[in-house]
Design a protein around this motif. Structure first.
Motif, PDB file in Angstrom:
ATOM      1  N   LEU A 110       0.822  -1.209   0.000  1.00 45.26           N
ATOM      2  CA  LEU A 110       0.000   0.000   0.000  1.00 45.26           C
ATOM      3  C   LEU A 110       0.862   1.267   0.000  1.00 45.26           C
ATOM      4  CD1 LEU A 110      -2.910   1.109   0.118  1.00 45.26           C
ATOM      5  CD2 LEU A 110      -2.686   1.126   2.612  1.00 45.26           C
ATOM      6  N   LEU A 111       1.926   1.258   0.787  1.00 47.51           N
ATOM      7  CA  LEU A 111       2.709   2.480   0.988  1.00 47.51           C
ATOM      8  C   LEU A 111       3.874   2.650   0.023  1.00 47.51           C
ATOM      9  CD1 LEU A 111       2.786   2.422   4.880  1.00 47.51           C
ATOM     10  CD2 LEU A 111       1.266   3.750   3.399  1.00 47.51           C
ATOM     11  N   ILE A 112       4.393   1.572  -0.518  1.00 45.55           N
ATOM     12  CA  ILE A 112       5.560   1.647  -1.405  1.00 45.55           C
ATOM     13  C   ILE A 112       5.096   1.328  -2.819  1.00 45.55           C
ATOM     14  CG2 ILE A 112       7.854   0.747  -1.890  1.00 45.55           C
ATOM     15  CD1 ILE A 112       7.918  -0.076   1.140  1.00 45.55           C
ATOM     16  N   SER A 113       5.174   2.318  -3.679  1.00 42.17           N
ATOM     17  CA  SER A 113       4.613   2.166  -5.027  1.00 42.17           C
ATOM     18  C   SER A 113       5.492   1.288  -5.918  1.00 42.17           C
ATOM     19  CB  SER A 113       4.441   3.538  -5.688  1.00 42.17           C
ATOM     20  OG  SER A 113       5.694   4.074  -6.044  1.00 42.17           O
ATOM     21  N   ASP A 114       4.840   0.671  -6.893  1.00 41.02           N
ATOM     22  CA  ASP A 114       5.571  -0.106  -7.899  1.00 41.02           C
ATOM     23  C   ASP A 114       6.566   0.786  -8.635  1.00 41.02           C
ATOM     24  OD1 ASP A 114       4.149  -2.375  -7.258  1.00 41.02           O
ATOM     25  OD2 ASP A 114       2.727  -2.172  -8.922  1.00 41.02           O
ATOM     26  N   GLN A 115       6.177   2.027  -8.848  1.00 40.74           N
ATOM     27  CA  GLN A 115       7.055   2.979  -9.531  1.00 40.74           C
ATOM     28  C   GLN A 115       8.348   3.189  -8.739  1.00 40.74           C
ATOM     29  OE1 GLN A 115       5.239   6.768 -10.346  1.00 40.74           O
ATOM     30  NE2 GLN A 115       7.150   7.696 -11.017  1.00 40.74           N
ATOM     31  N   ASN A 118      10.463  -0.041  -9.051  1.00 41.69           N
ATOM     32  CA  ASN A 118      11.085  -0.148 -10.377  1.00 41.69           C
ATOM     33  C   ASN A 118      12.193   0.866 -10.578  1.00 41.69           C
ATOM     34  OD1 ASN A 118       9.563  -2.337 -11.247  1.00 41.69           O
ATOM     35  ND2 ASN A 118       7.932  -1.038 -12.025  1.00 41.69           N
ATOM     36  N   GLU A 119      11.924   2.112 -10.204  1.00 42.34           N
ATOM     37  CA  GLU A 119      12.917   3.158 -10.436  1.00 42.34           C
ATOM     38  C   GLU A 119      14.160   2.989  -9.577  1.00 42.34           C
ATOM     39  OE1 GLU A 119      13.494   8.006 -10.137  1.00 42.34           O
ATOM     40  OE2 GLU A 119      11.468   7.174 -10.145  1.00 42.34           O
ATOM     41  N   TYR A 120      13.963   2.748  -8.300  1.00 41.38           N
ATOM     42  CA  TYR A 120      15.106   2.761  -7.392  1.00 41.38           C
ATOM     43  C   TYR A 120      15.761   1.392  -7.189  1.00 41.38           C
ATOM     44  CZ  TYR A 120      13.558   7.475  -6.480  1.00 41.38           C
ATOM     45  OH  TYR A 120      13.200   8.779  -6.632  1.00 41.38           O
ATOM     46  N   MET A 121      14.971   0.361  -7.027  1.00 42.63           N
ATOM     47  CA  MET A 121      15.571  -0.943  -6.734  1.00 42.63           C
ATOM     48  C   MET A 121      15.956  -1.704  -7.997  1.00 42.63           C
ATOM     49  SD  MET A 121      13.647  -2.266  -3.306  1.00 42.63           S
ATOM     50  CE  MET A 121      15.068  -3.079  -2.582  1.00 42.63           C
ATOM     51  N   VAL A 122      15.155  -1.581  -9.052  1.00 43.12           N
ATOM     52  CA  VAL A 122      15.451  -2.329 -10.277  1.00 43.12           C
ATOM     53  C   VAL A 122      16.413  -1.547 -11.167  1.00 43.12           C
ATOM     54  CG1 VAL A 122      14.456  -3.361 -12.363  1.00 43.12           C
ATOM     55  CG2 VAL A 122      13.251  -3.561 -10.183  1.00 43.12           C
ATOM     56  N   GLU A 123      16.023  -0.321 -11.541  1.00 40.67           N
ATOM     57  CA  GLU A 123      16.847   0.459 -12.474  1.00 40.67           C
ATOM     58  C   GLU A 123      18.131   0.975 -11.836  1.00 40.67           C
ATOM     59  OE1 GLU A 123      14.424   3.523 -14.222  1.00 40.67           O
ATOM     60  OE2 GLU A 123      12.870   2.082 -14.797  1.00 40.67           O
TER      61      GLU A 123
END
Length: 145
Positions: A110-115, A118-123
């Protein structure tokens, strides 16, 4: 389990167009009451006469922690409506019972967005510690996503 919880959270956010636990509680007829509680208790969920209540400790002055507690207890209200559950200030994110893991997972999605993921942990390949500092949530919560 994570897929089930993530789908539930995605559905609620889509339907109500918010990830704010307080707003969702209003939509879902869950009453939030802020009051002084025992020192170790950050909040708890309880059903009383078929009505759902979340009680939050007024002594908590950390807004991001209060959002986590609210989201966690909302997870109990939705997924475990007949169980009475408490969020302890220092231990709940470490508990391994199925109910607590589900509520923590609900709060994280709920609190941590997929965006953000994706942006910080994946990219950018940020570590959990880096994400924790960036988002203002304990790293134990981030581990649930």
């Amino acid at each position: 389990m994570n897929k089930k919880v993530s789908k539930l959270v995605a559905y609620l956010m889509r339907k109500y167009k918010t990830n704010d636990p307080g707003v969702l509680a209003d939509y879902l007829n869950v009453t939030i009451i802020r009051m002084p509680l025992e020192d170790m208790v950050a909040g708890f969920y309880k059903m009383i006469k078929r009505r759902k209540y979340i009680f939050l400790n007024t002594d908590i002055d950390d807004e991001s922690f209060m959002r986590v507690v609210s989201a966690h207890e909302l997870g109990h209200a939705i997924m475990h409506p007949k169980e009475n559950c408490a969020f302890l200030k220092s231990h709940t994110l470490f508990l391994t019972s199925k109910l607590e893991v589900e509520a923590n997972t609900f709060a994280a999605y709920l609190l941590i967005s997929d965006q953000d993921i994706n942006e910080y942990m994946v990219e950018r390949q940020y570590t959990t510690d880096m994400m924790s500092r960036l988002l203002g949530y304990r790293k134990e919560l981030i581990d649930f996503v």
